[in-house]
Structures are given as C-alpha cells and as structure tokens.
Write a protein that holds these residues in place. Structure first.
Motif, PDB file in Angstrom:
ATOM      1  N   THR A 185      -3.516   5.346   5.395  1.00 31.61           N
ATOM      2  CA  THR A 185      -3.191   4.958   4.032  1.00 31.61           C
ATOM      3  C   THR A 185      -4.327   4.177   3.393  1.00 31.61           C
ATOM      4  OG1 THR A 185      -1.491   3.920   2.644  1.00 31.61           O
ATOM      5  CG2 THR A 185      -2.106   2.750   4.651  1.00 31.61           C
ATOM      6  N   ASN A 186      -4.290   4.152   2.072  1.00 29.93           N
ATOM      7  CA  ASN A 186      -5.068   3.207   1.274  1.00 29.93           C
ATOM      8  C   ASN A 186      -4.127   2.753   0.168  1.00 29.93           C
ATOM      9  OD1 ASN A 186      -5.197   5.084  -0.894  1.00 29.93           O
ATOM     10  ND2 ASN A 186      -7.066   5.990  -0.086  1.00 29.93           N
ATOM     11  N   SER A 221       0.144   7.242  10.931  1.00 29.51           N
ATOM     12  CA  SER A 221      -0.067   7.231   9.489  1.00 29.51           C
ATOM     13  C   SER A 221      -1.466   6.742   9.153  1.00 29.51           C
ATOM     14  CB  SER A 221       0.964   6.334   8.801  1.00 29.51           C
ATOM     15  OG  SER A 221       0.780   4.988   9.165  1.00 29.51           O
ATOM     16  N   GLU A 253      -2.908   6.393  -1.626  1.00 29.39           N
ATOM     17  CA  GLU A 253      -2.575   7.628  -0.914  1.00 29.39           C
ATOM     18  C   GLU A 253      -2.075   7.312   0.489  1.00 29.39           C
ATOM     19  OE1 GLU A 253      -5.873  10.711  -2.556  1.00 29.39           O
ATOM     20  OE2 GLU A 253      -6.620   9.109  -1.271  1.00 29.39           O
ATOM     21  N   ALA A 254      -1.248   8.213   0.996  1.00 26.68           N
ATOM     22  CA  ALA A 254      -0.734   8.029   2.357  1.00 26.68           C
ATOM     23  C   ALA A 254      -0.463   9.383   2.986  1.00 26.68           C
ATOM     24  CB  ALA A 254       0.546   7.206   2.338  1.00 26.68           C
ATOM     25  N   ASN A 289       0.849  -1.192   0.000  1.00 29.77           N
ATOM     26  CA  ASN A 289       0.000   0.000   0.000  1.00 29.77           C
ATOM     27  C   ASN A 289       0.886   1.244   0.000  1.00 29.77           C
ATOM     28  OD1 ASN A 289       0.680   0.629   2.713  1.00 29.77           O
ATOM     29  ND2 ASN A 289      -0.972  -0.644   3.479  1.00 29.77           N
ATOM     30  N   ALA A 290       0.271   2.396  -0.088  1.00 30.08           N
ATOM     31  CA  ALA A 290       1.022   3.639  -0.262  1.00 30.08           C
ATOM     32  C   ALA A 290       1.973   3.926   0.898  1.00 30.08           C
ATOM     33  CB  ALA A 290       0.046   4.797  -0.472  1.00 30.08           C
ATOM     34  N   ILE A 291       1.573   3.640   2.122  1.00 27.52           N
ATOM     35  CA  ILE A 291       2.450   3.944   3.261  1.00 27.52           C
ATOM     36  C   ILE A 291       3.674   3.031   3.273  1.00 27.52           C
ATOM     37  CG2 ILE A 291       1.455   2.514   5.104  1.00 27.52           C
ATOM     38  CD1 ILE A 291       2.515   6.222   5.383  1.00 27.52           C
TER      39      ILE A 291
END
Length: 108
Positions: free
Chosen positions: A80-81, A78, A84-85, A3-5
């Motif tokens: 996230t999806n 944090s 996006e993060a 994922n983004a993060i």
C-alpha cells in the motif's frame, strides 16, 4: 492518516459484521461510507456492480445466496501507499443450501 490498505481492511470488517447478522438490512448510507459513487466491483475480470445502489443490491444478493461469508483477517499479504492498495486474502463461504464453498482466495 489512514492509508489505502486501512480503508480496505475497514471495509472487510464491515462486510464481516453485516454478513454475520442475517437480519441486517444493508442501506445506501452504509455503502456510501465504504464506496465512492463511481465505484465498480470487478470479479474475474467482469464488473459485478457499479455505484452505490448497485453495491447495495449486490450485498443484498450475497446475503440471500450465502449462509455465511467471512474475509479472513489479517490479510495474507498486502502492499500500500496513501492512494493505492493491493491485497491477497482468503474468504470462507457457505452457500444458502449449506454447501461449503470453502476457502476462496482473492486479490483486491
């Protein structure tokens, strides 16, 4: 699937590695693994660098100006999806003249 993060964390780990090695020479190939060609770095509401070559020069400048810089992991907070993060993190910084800049807090 990452994922983004996870991507952000992986980039911070890379940053910590190269900043810990004063002899490391940043390459465009390295930066391309962490940033897109149209990436912009924004700090305090101002664009500090753009594109791969801009990021290479920015990181080289940090290596010159700073004795050390290390993003504290894990991140403080944090969300996230998959695309996006946002993260709140701390970074320890010491300038090249040994002036401890201290514990900076940042959001990405």
């Amino acid at each position: 699937m990452e994922n983004a993060i996870d991507t952000v964390i992986r980039t911070f780990e890379w940053f910590n590695e190269f900043m810990a090695d004063p002899d490391h020479v940043i390459t465009a190939a390295e930066v391309e693994r962490h940033f897109t060609p149209d990436a912009k770095m924004v700090a305090n509401g101002r664009v500090t660098c753009e594109g791969i070559n801009g990021h290479v020069e920015h990181f080289k400048e940090l290596q010159t100006k700073l004795k050390s810089a290390r993003v504290q992991l894990p991140l403080v907070e944090s969300i996230t999806n998959s695309d996006e993060a946002a993260a709140y993190y701390k970074i320890d910084v010491v300038s090249a003249d040994n002036d401890a800049v201290g514990d900076r807090k940042s959001v990405v």
